[in-house]
Design an enzyme around this catalytic site. Sequence first.
Site, PDB file in Angstrom:
ATOM      1  N   LYS A  56       0.821  -1.214   0.000  1.00  0.00           N
ATOM      2  CA  LYS A  56       0.000   0.000   0.000  1.00  0.00           C
ATOM      3  C   LYS A  56       0.861   1.274   0.000  1.00  0.00           C
ATOM      4  CE  LYS A  56      -4.039  -2.032   2.385  1.00  0.00           C
ATOM      5  NZ  LYS A  56      -4.901  -1.880   3.598  1.00  0.00           N
ATOM      6  N   TYR A  68     -12.665  -2.157  -3.498  1.00  0.00           N
ATOM      7  CA  TYR A  68     -13.092  -2.306  -2.101  1.00  0.00           C
ATOM      8  C   TYR A  68     -14.617  -2.254  -1.970  1.00  0.00           C
ATOM      9  CZ  TYR A  68      -8.558  -2.093   0.385  1.00  0.00           C
ATOM     10  OH  TYR A  68      -7.317  -2.355   0.922  1.00  0.00           O
ATOM     11  N   ASN A 104      -1.797   0.249   7.014  1.00  0.00           N
ATOM     12  CA  ASN A 104      -1.280  -1.033   7.507  1.00  0.00           C
ATOM     13  C   ASN A 104      -0.438  -1.777   6.479  1.00  0.00           C
ATOM     14  OD1 ASN A 104      -3.346  -1.839   5.868  1.00  0.00           O
ATOM     15  ND2 ASN A 104      -4.585  -2.776   7.479  1.00  0.00           N
ATOM     16  N   HIS A 109      -2.213  -5.314   1.625  1.00  0.00           N
ATOM     17  CA  HIS A 109      -3.516  -5.960   1.436  1.00  0.00           C
ATOM     18  C   HIS A 109      -3.275  -7.415   1.088  1.00  0.00           C
ATOM     19  CE1 HIS A 109      -7.533  -6.904  -0.114  1.00  0.00           C
ATOM     20  NE2 HIS A 109      -6.882  -7.542  -1.079  1.00  0.00           N
ATOM     21  N   GLU A 143      -9.767 -10.750  -7.374  1.00  0.00           N
ATOM     22  CA  GLU A 143      -8.840  -9.626  -7.183  1.00  0.00           C
ATOM     23  C   GLU A 143      -7.648  -9.696  -8.142  1.00  0.00           C
ATOM     24  OE1 GLU A 143      -9.834  -8.798  -2.448  1.00  0.00           O
ATOM     25  OE2 GLU A 143      -7.857  -9.523  -3.003  1.00  0.00           O
TER      26      GLU A 143
HETATM   27  N1  UDP Z   1      -9.710  -0.267   7.549  1.00  0.00           N
HETATM   28  C1  UDP Z   1      -9.767   0.976   8.152  1.00  0.00           C
HETATM   29  N2  UDP Z   1     -10.479   1.122   9.309  1.00  0.00           N
HETATM   30  C2  UDP Z   1     -11.127   0.077   9.905  1.00  0.00           C
HETATM   31  C3  UDP Z   1     -11.053  -1.182   9.298  1.00  0.00           C
HETATM   32  C4  UDP Z   1     -10.335  -1.328   8.114  1.00  0.00           C
HETATM   33  O1  UDP Z   1      -9.200   1.936   7.644  1.00  0.00           O
HETATM   34  O2  UDP Z   1     -11.734   0.253  10.958  1.00  0.00           O
HETATM   35  C5  UDP Z   1      -8.955  -0.416   6.309  1.00  0.00           C
HETATM   36  C6  UDP Z   1      -7.642  -1.145   6.526  1.00  0.00           C
HETATM   37  O3  UDP Z   1      -6.643  -0.483   5.760  1.00  0.00           O
HETATM   38  C7  UDP Z   1      -7.911  -2.535   5.997  1.00  0.00           C
HETATM   39  C8  UDP Z   1      -8.927  -2.254   4.886  1.00  0.00           C
HETATM   40  O4  UDP Z   1      -9.706  -1.182   5.385  1.00  0.00           O
HETATM   41  O5  UDP Z   1      -6.740  -3.149   5.543  1.00  0.00           O
HETATM   42  C9  UDP Z   1      -9.823  -3.408   4.538  1.00  0.00           C
HETATM   43  O6  UDP Z   1     -10.453  -3.864   5.718  1.00  0.00           O
HETATM   44  P1  UDP Z   1     -10.545  -5.421   6.038  1.00  0.00           P
HETATM   45  O7  UDP Z   1     -11.466  -5.590   7.188  1.00  0.00           O
HETATM   46  O8  UDP Z   1     -10.857  -6.167   4.786  1.00  0.00           O
HETATM   47  O9  UDP Z   1      -9.061  -5.764   6.553  1.00  0.00           O
HETATM   48  P2  UDP Z   1      -7.897  -6.630   5.875  1.00  0.00           P
HETATM   49  O10 UDP Z   1      -8.543  -7.729   5.077  1.00  0.00           O
HETATM   50  O11 UDP Z   1      -7.090  -5.682   5.027  1.00  0.00           O
HETATM   51  O12 UDP Z   1      -7.101  -7.148   7.035  1.00  0.00           O
HETATM   52 MG    MG Z   2     -10.041  -7.688   3.674  1.00  0.00          MG
END
Ligand code: UDP
Ligand code: MG
Length: 136
Positions: free
Chosen positions: A12, A52, A115, A118, A129
């Site tokens: 990212k 997303y 974070n 992805h 994806e």
């Molecule tokens: N995210 C965020 N705030 C939240 C939860 C998620 O900004 O409270 C962002 C975070 O960058 C995350 C992405 O949204 O990686 C997608 O969320 P998901 O729950 O799918 O997490 P991941 O699969 O990336 O662990």
């Molecule tokens: Mg996810």
Amino acid sequence: MSNLEQTLSIIKPDAVERHLENEIKEMFKNNGFSIVKEKKIQIEKSEAEKFYKVHETKPFYSDLCEYLSSGPIVVMALEKENAVLGNRELMGATNPKDANEGTIRKKYGISIDKNSVHGSDSVENAKIEINFFFKD
Ligand code: UDP
Ligand code: MG
């Protein structure tokens, strides 16, 4: 039994910006992943919104899409036995504060939104994806 899978990984903007691309790729390779497809791109917010879409009702959706389109990203198809779950384990929890030692997000993640990586969450979504970024 063999279960070779591919999963989509994205380095990212926060990680690309901090020049962590090669270190993160080394972590994948050291953990047995082959990078079978790879490109560095910057996407439009509208593309991030499509990518997303599953999160469109979430309060963080707009900021998330703004963020993913805010700078260059590296998108990769990673291949390994059980790659989808293996990549989720190597990435660590969504919130770097909750991520285990040795995971990418523990090592490099700044916050729940920044974070660093992805990873696809299922084999089915991995196919969707990978096709989203690498349709040929
Ligand atoms: N995210 C965020 N705030 C939240 C939860 C998620 O900004 O409270 C962002 C975070 O960058 C995350 C992405 O949204 O990686 C997608 O969320 P998901 O729950 O799918 O997490 P991941 O699969 O990336 O662990
Ligand atoms: Mg996810």
